[in-house]
Scaffold this active site. Structure first.
Site, short mmCIF file in Angstrom:
data_model
loop_
_atom_site.label_atom_id
_atom_site.label_comp_id
_atom_site.label_asym_id
_atom_site.label_seq_id
_atom_site.Cartn_x
_atom_site.Cartn_y
_atom_site.Cartn_z
N HIS A 1 2.66 14.54 116.72
CA HIS A 1 4.00 15.01 117.09
C HIS A 1 4.57 15.85 115.97
O HIS A 1 4.35 15.56 114.79
CB HIS A 1 4.92 13.81 117.37
CG HIS A 1 6.16 14.17 118.12
ND1 HIS A 1 7.29 14.67 117.50
CD2 HIS A 1 6.46 14.10 119.45
CE1 HIS A 1 8.22 14.90 118.41
NE2 HIS A 1 7.74 14.57 119.60
N ASP B 1 3.86 11.39 125.51
CA ASP B 1 2.97 11.86 126.57
C ASP B 1 1.76 10.93 126.71
O ASP B 1 1.33 10.61 127.81
CB ASP B 1 2.48 13.28 126.28
CG ASP B 1 3.61 14.30 126.33
OD1 ASP B 1 4.56 14.09 127.09
OD2 ASP B 1 3.52 15.31 125.61
#
Length: 239
Positions: free
Chosen positions: A133, A183
């Site tokens: 991320h 996700d």
């Protein structure tokens, strides 16, 4: 024009969605349970209901700086209608923003062993979707909360375990931690609930649209028309 569908049909006195009367759903089901039903074809179990609702909440927004929110705001700033502004934000969702869930679901569904999967992916320099991320380097706080909720309600899935195993193997084999991101968690959770990969991006869209509506409306209410990048932020490197 003729059409076959298992999603819904209109009767003389009601609408039937996946075998359930809409009037009954209005009286008894939450919005998120109705979403689960129309996407999967069945009502969620109590454990799934709680986790699925929390998943949608976790992706409702992620700041003004995201590609989808900025796009909605830019389009709204030029005087476009709300539907056009929100649609523009949805169209900004791609493989690296909102669209990774579907790819991550396909990858996870084929993994037999986390160690071997990571080793092969690194050897072939293949991207493992759902990990890493730009902002969160140690842990994704949304994922931490969702795992806590899953544990609290007693929801178990081999895919959620597999996702954590891959995260650990990435740290060992790559020598650098790539956090399981939102996700990746959603991909693992949806697989455990029986959703096909094709639904992955759709779930993200459903969760994110309220945020895009809020950004587009605020842009029209609070900002001057027509956003434009400051020339000082643009570096020209042409001839």
């Amino acid at each position: 024009m003729k059409c076959k569908t298992a999603v819904s049909h209109l009767t003389d006195d009601d609408l039937v969605i996946r075998g359930e009367k809409l009037s009954s759903l209005v009286a008894e089901a939450s919005f998120t349970d109705a979403v689960f039903l129309i996407l999967s074809g069945r009502k969620p179990a109590a454990k799934e209901s709680r986790l699925f609702a929390s998943i949608l909440t976790s992706i409702i927004d992620h700041g003004t700086g995201t590609a989808s929110a900025l796009t909605s705001r830019f389009v709204a700033s030029t005087g476009n209608a709300l539907n056009a502004s929100v649609a523009a934000g949805v169209l900004a969702l791609g493989e690296y923003h909102g669209g990774a869930i579907e790819t991550a679901m396909r990858q996870l569904a084929d993994v037999k062993d986390a160690k071997a999967f990571v080793a092969e992916a690194l050897k072939e320099k293949r991207r493992i979707m759902g990990f890493g991320h730009k902002v969160y380097k140690d842990e994704d706080p949304r994922v931490t909360q969702l795992y806590g909720i899953a544990e609290e309600v007693g929801y178990e899935s081999p895919y959620l375990t597999l996702a954590r195993d891959i995260e650990r193997e990435l740290a060992v084999q790559k020598g650098k931690k790539l956090v399981l991101n939102i996700d990746g968690f959603i991909a693992a959770a949806l697989l455990g609930m029986g959703f096909p990969p094709e639904v992955g991006k759709g779930v993200f869209i459903i969760g994110r649209v309220p945020g895009l509506v809020a950004h587009a409306v605020e842009e029209r209410q609070r900002e001057k028309p027509v956003r434009r990048l400051d020339e000082a932020d643009i570096e020209y490197d042409g001839k």
